[in-house]
Design an enzyme around this catalytic site. Structure first.
Site, PDB file in Angstrom:
ATOM      1  N   ILE A  20       0.822  -1.221   0.000  1.00  0.00           N
ATOM      2  CA  ILE A  20       0.000   0.000   0.000  1.00  0.00           C
ATOM      3  C   ILE A  20       0.855   1.269   0.000  1.00  0.00           C
ATOM      4  O   ILE A  20       0.402   2.316  -0.477  1.00  0.00           O
ATOM      5  CB  ILE A  20      -0.993  -0.021   1.198  1.00  0.00           C
ATOM      6  N   ASN A  33      -3.049   0.562  15.737  1.00  0.00           N
ATOM      7  CA  ASN A  33      -3.581   0.059  17.016  1.00  0.00           C
ATOM      8  C   ASN A  33      -3.963   1.267  17.873  1.00  0.00           C
ATOM      9  O   ASN A  33      -3.655   2.409  17.530  1.00  0.00           O
ATOM     10  CB  ASN A  33      -2.584  -0.864  17.717  1.00  0.00           C
ATOM     11  N   GLY A  41       3.326  -5.233  10.728  1.00  0.00           N
ATOM     12  CA  GLY A  41       2.415  -5.329   9.590  1.00  0.00           C
ATOM     13  C   GLY A  41       2.389  -4.066   8.745  1.00  0.00           C
ATOM     14  O   GLY A  41       3.404  -3.419   8.523  1.00  0.00           O
ATOM     15  N   ASP A  43       1.139  -1.210   9.457  1.00  0.00           N
ATOM     16  CA  ASP A  43       1.480  -0.046  10.278  1.00  0.00           C
ATOM     17  C   ASP A  43       2.991   0.222  10.215  1.00  0.00           C
ATOM     18  O   ASP A  43       3.438   1.343   9.928  1.00  0.00           O
ATOM     19  CB  ASP A  43       1.026  -0.330  11.718  1.00  0.00           C
ATOM     20  N   SER A 130      -7.571  -5.591   9.908  1.00  0.00           N
ATOM     21  CA  SER A 130      -7.808  -6.646  10.914  1.00  0.00           C
ATOM     22  C   SER A 130      -7.450  -8.066  10.462  1.00  0.00           C
ATOM     23  O   SER A 130      -7.586  -8.995  11.252  1.00  0.00           O
ATOM     24  CB  SER A 130      -9.260  -6.660  11.434  1.00  0.00           C
ATOM     25  N   THR A 131      -7.010  -8.238   9.209  1.00  0.00           N
ATOM     26  CA  THR A 131      -6.786  -9.619   8.740  1.00  0.00           C
ATOM     27  C   THR A 131      -5.359 -10.124   8.983  1.00  0.00           C
ATOM     28  O   THR A 131      -5.015 -11.221   8.574  1.00  0.00           O
ATOM     29  CB  THR A 131      -7.109  -9.773   7.232  1.00  0.00           C
ATOM     30  N   GLY A 132      -4.536  -9.294   9.647  1.00  0.00           N
ATOM     31  CA  GLY A 132      -3.182  -9.733  10.000  1.00  0.00           C
ATOM     32  C   GLY A 132      -3.165 -10.262  11.418  1.00  0.00           C
ATOM     33  O   GLY A 132      -3.885 -11.208  11.743  1.00  0.00           O
ATOM     34  N   VAL A 133      -2.413  -9.611  12.288  1.00  0.00           N
ATOM     35  CA  VAL A 133      -2.295 -10.107  13.672  1.00  0.00           C
ATOM     36  C   VAL A 133      -3.628 -10.063  14.417  1.00  0.00           C
ATOM     37  O   VAL A 133      -3.810 -10.796  15.384  1.00  0.00           O
ATOM     38  CB  VAL A 133      -1.219  -9.344  14.491  1.00  0.00           C
ATOM     39  N   TYR A 134      -4.575  -9.243  13.958  1.00  0.00           N
ATOM     40  CA  TYR A 134      -5.869  -9.177  14.639  1.00  0.00           C
ATOM     41  C   TYR A 134      -6.793 -10.345  14.283  1.00  0.00           C
ATOM     42  O   TYR A 134      -7.865 -10.498  14.879  1.00  0.00           O
ATOM     43  CB  TYR A 134      -6.560  -7.832  14.392  1.00  0.00           C
TER      44      TYR A 134
HETATM   45  P1  ADP Z   1      -4.228  -5.828  11.846  1.00  0.00           P
HETATM   46  O1  ADP Z   1      -3.593  -5.622  13.189  1.00  0.00           O
HETATM   47  O2  ADP Z   1      -5.353  -4.844  11.579  1.00  0.00           O
HETATM   48  O3  ADP Z   1      -4.589  -7.250  11.580  1.00  0.00           O
HETATM   49  P2  ADP Z   1      -1.859  -6.064  10.124  1.00  0.00           P
HETATM   50  O4  ADP Z   1      -0.935  -4.991   9.694  1.00  0.00           O
HETATM   51  O5  ADP Z   1      -1.289  -7.169  10.969  1.00  0.00           O
HETATM   52  O6  ADP Z   1      -3.093  -5.327  10.834  1.00  0.00           O
HETATM   53  O7  ADP Z   1      -2.528  -6.716   8.857  1.00  0.00           O
HETATM   54  C1  ADP Z   1      -3.542  -6.119   8.090  1.00  0.00           C
HETATM   55  C2  ADP Z   1      -3.391  -6.517   6.648  1.00  0.00           C
HETATM   56  O8  ADP Z   1      -2.363  -5.733   6.051  1.00  0.00           O
HETATM   57  C3  ADP Z   1      -2.976  -7.979   6.435  1.00  0.00           C
HETATM   58  O9  ADP Z   1      -3.783  -8.514   5.389  1.00  0.00           O
HETATM   59  C4  ADP Z   1      -1.522  -7.872   5.996  1.00  0.00           C
HETATM   60  O10 ADP Z   1      -1.154  -8.925   5.126  1.00  0.00           O
HETATM   61  C5  ADP Z   1      -1.552  -6.572   5.245  1.00  0.00           C
HETATM   62  N1  ADP Z   1      -0.272  -5.884   5.013  1.00  0.00           N
HETATM   63  C6  ADP Z   1       0.905  -6.001   5.660  1.00  0.00           C
HETATM   64  N2  ADP Z   1       1.836  -5.184   5.120  1.00  0.00           N
HETATM   65  C7  ADP Z   1       1.210  -4.523   4.095  1.00  0.00           C
HETATM   66  C8  ADP Z   1       1.619  -3.557   3.131  1.00  0.00           C
HETATM   67  N3  ADP Z   1       2.854  -3.075   3.093  1.00  0.00           N
HETATM   68  N4  ADP Z   1       0.701  -3.122   2.220  1.00  0.00           N
HETATM   69  C9  ADP Z   1      -0.573  -3.584   2.235  1.00  0.00           C
HETATM   70  N5  ADP Z   1      -1.019  -4.497   3.121  1.00  0.00           N
HETATM   71  C10 ADP Z   1      -0.145  -4.968   4.032  1.00  0.00           C
END
Ligand code: ADP
Length: 188
Positions: A20, A33, A41, A43, A130-134
């Site tokens: 992104i 968060n 992630g 963030d 929310s689809t990563g660590v959450y």
């Molecule tokens: P959350 O805590 O909301 O789950 P995360 O950052 O762990 O946030 O994950 C949210 C989504 O962002 C996941 O699908 C992850 O694969 C994706 N993600 C991680 N890095 C990037 C990036 N550089 N660009 C776009 N999406 C990303």
């Protein structure tokens, strides 16, 4: 190549696969968060690519209001990114689905879009909040994302383009399916 869908007369929805921080839009949405102090992630990627100006703005918001609640959104500079703003929203932690997760995830998309409109943004990019660590299940999260954006643009013609940026192939395919399903149910 982006999967493009034109779901109303004005706002274009795109689904991209990738990072992104590389997308050229007015506002990039961060899955932050509640502390707003940065994390891993997406963030971490946004703060790394945008530089310290983003955290400096976050600290001003922390001083003013003490962070950001789940489902709410705040706006900062995008620092070195090509975007004008980063909109930080806090997705819900998946807890089995009985803790208003869906409502809170919907609010993330709606509040981020409203903040973008309030700041004269015409284009916005969302990660899969929310689809990563959450731990939010991918299919449910994608349906909520698509429904929330479609609902918003049905009542507002302020945005030119909304981009869903999927970091992984699985979410990319799930979003395409969610969009196709939505289009069928909208146009039938
Ligand atoms: P959350 O805590 O909301 O789950 P995360 O950052 O762990 O946030 O994950 C949210 C989504 O962002 C996941 O699908 C992850 O694969 C994706 N993600 C991680 N890095 C990037 C990036 N550089 N660009 C776009 N999406 C990303």
């Amino acid at each position: 190549m982006p999967e493009q869908e034109r779901m109303n007369m004005h706002t274009k929805i795109e689904i991209l696969k990738g990072d992104i921080t590389k997308v050229t839009v007015d506002a990039i949405v961060n899955a932050a968060n509640t502390s707003l102090l940065g994390g891993g992630g997406v963030d971490g990627a946004i703060h790394r690519a945008g530089g310290p100006a983003i955290l400096a703005d976050c600290r001003k918001i922390i001083a003013r209001q003490g962070g950001c609640k789940t489902g709410e959104a705040v706006i900062t500079t995008a620092g070195n990114l090509s975007a004008k703003f980063v909109i930080h929203t806090v997705g819900p932690v998946w807890n089995g689905g009985e803790k208003n997760e869906a409502q809170k995830l919907t609010a993330c998309y709606t509040n981020a879009l409203q903040l973008a409109v309030d700041n004269a943004c015409k284009t916005i990019a969302f990660p899969c909040i929310s689809t990563g660590v959450y731990g939010y299940p991918f299919h449910e999260a994608a349906k909520i994302a698509v429904d929330a954006v479609m609902e918003f643009i049905a009542h507002s013609d302020q945005m030119d383009k909304v981009v869903f940026v999927c970091f992984d192939e699985e979410n990319f395919l799930i979003y395409q399916h969610a969009m196709a399903t939505k289009r069928e149910s909208t146009w039938d």
